[in-house]
Design a protein around this motif. Structure first.
Motif, PDB file in Angstrom:
ATOM      1  N   GLU A   9      78.405  67.929  39.278  1.00 42.43           N
ATOM      2  CA  GLU A   9      78.820  68.765  39.018  1.00 42.43           C
ATOM      3  C   GLU A   9      77.646  69.619  38.661  1.00 42.43           C
ATOM      4  O   GLU A   9      77.123  69.056  37.600  1.00 42.43           O
ATOM      5  N   ASP A  10      77.241  71.205  38.469  1.00 45.38           N
ATOM      6  CA  ASP A  10      76.149  71.523  38.703  1.00 45.38           C
ATOM      7  C   ASP A  10      76.055  72.029  37.091  1.00 45.38           C
ATOM      8  O   ASP A  10      77.026  72.089  36.882  1.00 45.38           O
ATOM      9  N   ARG A  11      75.077  72.868  36.381  1.00 49.23           N
ATOM     10  CA  ARG A  11      75.416  73.821  35.333  1.00 49.23           C
ATOM     11  C   ARG A  11      76.416  74.839  35.478  1.00 49.23           C
ATOM     12  O   ARG A  11      76.970  75.649  34.511  1.00 49.23           O
ATOM     13  N   THR A  57      70.452  55.935  48.843  1.00 52.14           N
ATOM     14  CA  THR A  57      71.121  55.229  48.226  1.00 52.14           C
ATOM     15  C   THR A  57      70.804  55.771  46.729  1.00 52.14           C
ATOM     16  O   THR A  57      69.572  56.740  46.774  1.00 52.14           O
ATOM     17  N   ILE A  58      71.291  55.502  45.360  1.00 51.74           N
ATOM     18  CA  ILE A  58      70.327  55.895  43.977  1.00 51.74           C
ATOM     19  C   ILE A  58      70.664  55.120  42.821  1.00 51.74           C
ATOM     20  O   ILE A  58      71.115  53.870  43.221  1.00 51.74           O
ATOM     21  N   ASN A  59      70.463  55.057  42.332  1.00 58.97           N
ATOM     22  CA  ASN A  59      70.564  54.652  40.805  1.00 58.97           C
ATOM     23  C   ASN A  59      71.724  54.489  40.936  1.00 58.97           C
ATOM     24  O   ASN A  59      72.393  55.892  40.631  1.00 58.97           O
ATOM     25  N   ASP A  60      72.047  53.827  40.623  1.00 59.88           N
ATOM     26  CA  ASP A  60      73.829  53.688  40.189  1.00 59.88           C
ATOM     27  C   ASP A  60      74.735  54.706  39.604  1.00 59.88           C
ATOM     28  O   ASP A  60      75.581  54.879  39.088  1.00 59.88           O
ATOM     29  N   LYS A  61      73.907  54.619  37.759  1.00 55.21           N
ATOM     30  CA  LYS A  61      74.511  55.059  37.212  1.00 55.21           C
ATOM     31  C   LYS A  61      74.276  56.274  36.884  1.00 55.21           C
ATOM     32  O   LYS A  61      74.481  56.783  35.688  1.00 55.21           O
ATOM     33  N   TRP A  62      73.436  56.669  37.706  1.00 60.69           N
ATOM     34  CA  TRP A  62      73.836  58.192  37.969  1.00 60.69           C
ATOM     35  C   TRP A  62      75.074  59.207  38.512  1.00 60.69           C
ATOM     36  O   TRP A  62      75.012  60.161  39.488  1.00 60.69           O
ATOM     37  N   HIS A  63      76.212  57.719  39.523  1.00 58.53           N
ATOM     38  CA  HIS A  63      76.914  58.007  40.818  1.00 58.53           C
ATOM     39  C   HIS A  63      77.579  58.938  40.069  1.00 58.53           C
ATOM     40  O   HIS A  63      78.315  58.954  38.303  1.00 58.53           O
ATOM     41  N   GLY A  64      78.282  60.302  40.398  1.00 61.41           N
ATOM     42  CA  GLY A  64      79.131  61.425  39.805  1.00 61.41           C
ATOM     43  C   GLY A  64      78.488  62.150  38.766  1.00 61.41           C
ATOM     44  O   GLY A  64      78.607  63.557  38.439  1.00 61.41           O
ATOM     45  N   ARG A  65      77.182  61.961  38.861  1.00 65.83           N
ATOM     46  CA  ARG A  65      76.124  62.627  37.988  1.00 65.83           C
ATOM     47  C   ARG A  65      75.249  63.505  38.770  1.00 65.83           C
ATOM     48  O   ARG A  65      74.807  63.009  39.979  1.00 65.83           O
TER      49      ARG A  65
END
Length: 470
Positions: A285-287, A351-359
């Protein structure tokens, strides 16, 4: 600098006996990078070039479609699952091993029975994850199969009898709550069922979704407040004879749906341009409260060309064609969606850094596929903030697997960590584990682990740490 590790010791074990009939023609998904290995093996004390970071203490597991010797499946996705594991600890590569996932399907039992589908007759060949202390081999048409950390098959896992649908191959872990979100889909009602498991692995929510059709739903996403659903024009078609009964339909609208995680099962749908999405990089979700969804998108021509390769009817340079990084911005207030192509490279396995999933993430990674014969594969890093794209070409006859991100010790920045990718090599029929500095993927490798055999290309994997990284 080269470590003083001795030459690896390798042992081989026979695989189970093939029960399916041989076929004469060898399809593209059983040749080149994708040719299956013929047996199970174990090697210890692998040679390391460079120095493995001490925080890389755990196991990299990678799944692959690897039918038994003599078996030619009707579709790439129907090859039996084989998991390849690499054990790292204290700067050493302690072992490599590969094992078939021993399911009823491996022994020739059919998926369809007179009583309906057998959810235990799984290839278990798409992904492998860890959750709640269990290692789970996944295939979206079936129940998961539990594996030991040494890759012995424990057996089918149904969440203590509570899971009565299939489990998709790309579940999502909320990095804040630790919950596992996943779904099961089917060609007949109920078409889609949403599930949530607790951090310790108890199934705590299962709900059927209304208003969904018989589409092939391979992936989805979560944000802080929403579940993101895909309802796309590849649908169940019993007349499809290419190995799996799903095909493109020009009459089925393409949609992305948003459902609140904390509310009733009610989906707001946004119609989008026709296309298919195999894998999403992320959603957030963006700002302004809009939901941004990102991932590679196949257009109609790309879908047909890719599907024909997977079904053995196409012999192009790569299994993915016409797949480009894409972004959809969904505005719940206005009911509108904005679509944009971000890059012209043919990419997949984001892929991404999983700590950023959903962010909101800044960096994502992907595999770049050659569009022409003779061109090479590459790993790609995208920077969302400045729009930069960084390429690491693999060189001739080398194919990387998807880049698995592992945080560095004490990391505070999103890309402070390592990318792990298994590179398959045709020239020497071998493979190596590449450890890259994620802050600069163009720099020389941090370390390279020499593997004792080639690892078939493609498909998904996970890093399973010995202890949570700090």
């Amino acid at each position: 600098m080269t470590s003083a590790n001795p030459q690896p010791r390798v042992t081989h074990e026979r695989g189970p006996v093939a029960l399916q009939e041989r076929q004469e023609r060898t399809p593209s998904f059983l040749s080149g990078y994708f040719a299956p290995v013929l047996d199970e093996s174990t090697a210890v004390e692998l040679r390391v070039r460079g120095a493995l970071p001490p925080e890389l203490s755990g196991r990299l597991f990678r799944n692959s479609h690897n039918p038994l010797p003599g078996v030619i499946p009707s579709h790439w996705f129907k090859g039996s699952g084989m998991i390849h594991g690499i054990r790292l600890r204290e700067g050493r590569a302690e072992w490599y091993r590969n094992r078939w996932v021993r399911t009823p399907a491996l022994e020739g039992k059919p998926y369809m029975t007179p009583q309906g589908p057998d959810l235990t007759a799984s290839t278990a060949g798409t992904h492998v994850i860890e959750h709640g202390g269990r290692i789970l081999a996944l295939c979206e048409a079936n129940l998961p199969f539990e594996m030991s950390r040494e890759l012995d098959t424990v057996g089918v896992y149904d969440f203590a009898g509570k899971l009565t649908t299939a489990m998709n191959a790309h579940p999502k872990v909320d990095p804040v709550t630790g919950e596992l979100h996943f779904f099961g889909y089917a060609p007949f009602p109920p078409y889609l069922t949403y599930h949530v498991a607790s951090p310790t692995g108890q199934l705590v929510r299962s709900e059927e979704l209304p208003g969904v059709g018989p589409s092939m739903i391979h992936d989805f996403a979560i944000t802080q407040n929403y579940v993101v659903w895909l309802d796309l024009p590849v649908i169940f078609n019993p007349q499809e004879h290419s190995g799996i009964p799903y095909g493109w339909s020009d009459d089925y609208p393409a949609r992305i749906g948003l459902m609140r995680r904390d509310g009733p099962v009610q989906v707001s749908w946004f119609e989008i341009e026709p296309g298919y999405i195999l894998h999403l990089a992320n959603a957030f979700e963006d700002r302004r409260g809009r939901v941004v969804v990102e991932g590679p998108r196949l257009d109609r021509a790309g879908w047909y060309k890719s599907w024909n390769w997977w079904a053995g009817a196409e012999h192009g340079p790569a299994p993915i064609s016409g797949s480009h990084k894409h972004r959809w911005t969904l505005n719940l207030a206005t009911g509108t969606v904005r679509e944009e192509r971000i890059d012209e490279l043919v990419t997949e396995f984001p892929t991404i850094n999983d700590k950023w999933h959903g962010r909101a993430h800044r960096y994502d990674y992907a595999v770049s596929f050659p569009a022409t014969e003779g061109a090479g594969y590459a790993l790609v890093k995208y920077d969302q903030l400045n729009g930069h794209r960084h390429l690491r070409p693999m060189g001739p006859e080398r194919m990387p697997s998807e880049a698995v991100f592992v945080p560095a010790a004490g990391a505070t920045g999103e890309d402070e960590g390592y990318l792990l990718s298994v590179v398959s090599e045709l020239r020497r029929d071998g493979a190596e584990l590449l450890v890259l500095d994620a802050t600069d993927i163009t720099a020389p490798p941090v370390a390279t682990v020499e593997l004792p055999r080639r690892v078939p290309g493609g498909i998904h994997g996970s890093w399973v740490p010995d202890a949570p990284t700090v």
